[in-house]
Scaffold this motif. Structure first.
Motif, PDB file in Angstrom:
ATOM      1  N   UNK A   1     -31.660 -18.911 -34.696  1.00  0.00           N
ATOM      2  CA  UNK A   1     -32.315 -17.764 -35.303  1.00  0.00           C
ATOM      3  C   UNK A   1     -33.109 -17.017 -34.233  1.00  0.00           C
ATOM      4  N   UNK A   2     -32.909 -15.709 -34.192  1.00  0.00           N
ATOM      5  CA  UNK A   2     -33.643 -14.875 -33.247  1.00  0.00           C
ATOM      6  C   UNK A   2     -35.074 -14.666 -33.744  1.00  0.00           C
ATOM      7  N   UNK A   3     -35.958 -14.393 -32.828  1.00  0.00           N
ATOM      8  CA  UNK A   3     -37.388 -14.286 -33.111  1.00  0.00           C
ATOM      9  C   UNK A   3     -37.719 -13.311 -34.242  1.00  0.00           C
ATOM     10  N   UNK A   4     -37.035 -12.183 -34.305  1.00  0.00           N
ATOM     11  CA  UNK A   4     -37.360 -11.152 -35.284  1.00  0.00           C
ATOM     12  C   UNK A   4     -36.440 -11.165 -36.506  1.00  0.00           C
ATOM     13  N   UNK A   5     -35.611 -12.185 -36.645  1.00  0.00           N
ATOM     14  CA  UNK A   5     -34.742 -12.290 -37.823  1.00  0.00           C
ATOM     15  C   UNK A   5     -35.520 -12.314 -39.136  1.00  0.00           C
ATOM     16  N   UNK A   6     -36.678 -12.991 -39.219  1.00  0.00           N
ATOM     17  CA  UNK A   6     -37.417 -12.948 -40.488  1.00  0.00           C
ATOM     18  C   UNK A   6     -37.856 -11.531 -40.884  1.00  0.00           C
ATOM     19  N   UNK A   7     -38.179 -10.705 -39.896  1.00  0.00           N
ATOM     20  CA  UNK A   7     -38.527  -9.314 -40.185  1.00  0.00           C
ATOM     21  C   UNK A   7     -37.292  -8.579 -40.683  1.00  0.00           C
TER      22      UNK A   7
END
Length: 88
Positions: A1-7
């Motif tokens: 998972x990439x760092x900004x995937x939750x955004x």
């Protein structure tokens, strides 16, 4: 998972075409502090280049939004510009 995937995932779920998030709200969603450079408009610059190396731009772009820093407010306005995942 990439760092900004939750955004990205949060933005994809939004029903409205525009919303504002504070830096603190975004940091809670991603689980990290935003870098100091997030206070600069160019960090939030939008791109249609699918090969961008700016992971934050890819996150909101993949969700179908452009981002605009609200100067002096530590807030960002996200505006839907296309359907999520669309390249058009």
């Amino acid at each position: 998972m990439a760092k900004y995937d939750p955004l990205r995932d949060y933005l994809r779920k939004q029903k409205t075409d525009e919303l504002e998030l504070s830096f603190v709200e975004m940091e809670r969603k991603i689980g990290y502090m935003l870098p100091k450079s997030a206070g600069l408009p160019q960090w939030w610059a939008n791109t249609t280049d699918p090969a961008t190396t700016h992971v934050q731009r890819k996150a909101w772009g993949d969700a179908g939004f452009d981002a605009f820093l609200i100067a002096g407010a530590d807030r960002v306005r996200f505006k839907r510009v296309r359907s999520p995942g669309s390249n058009a």
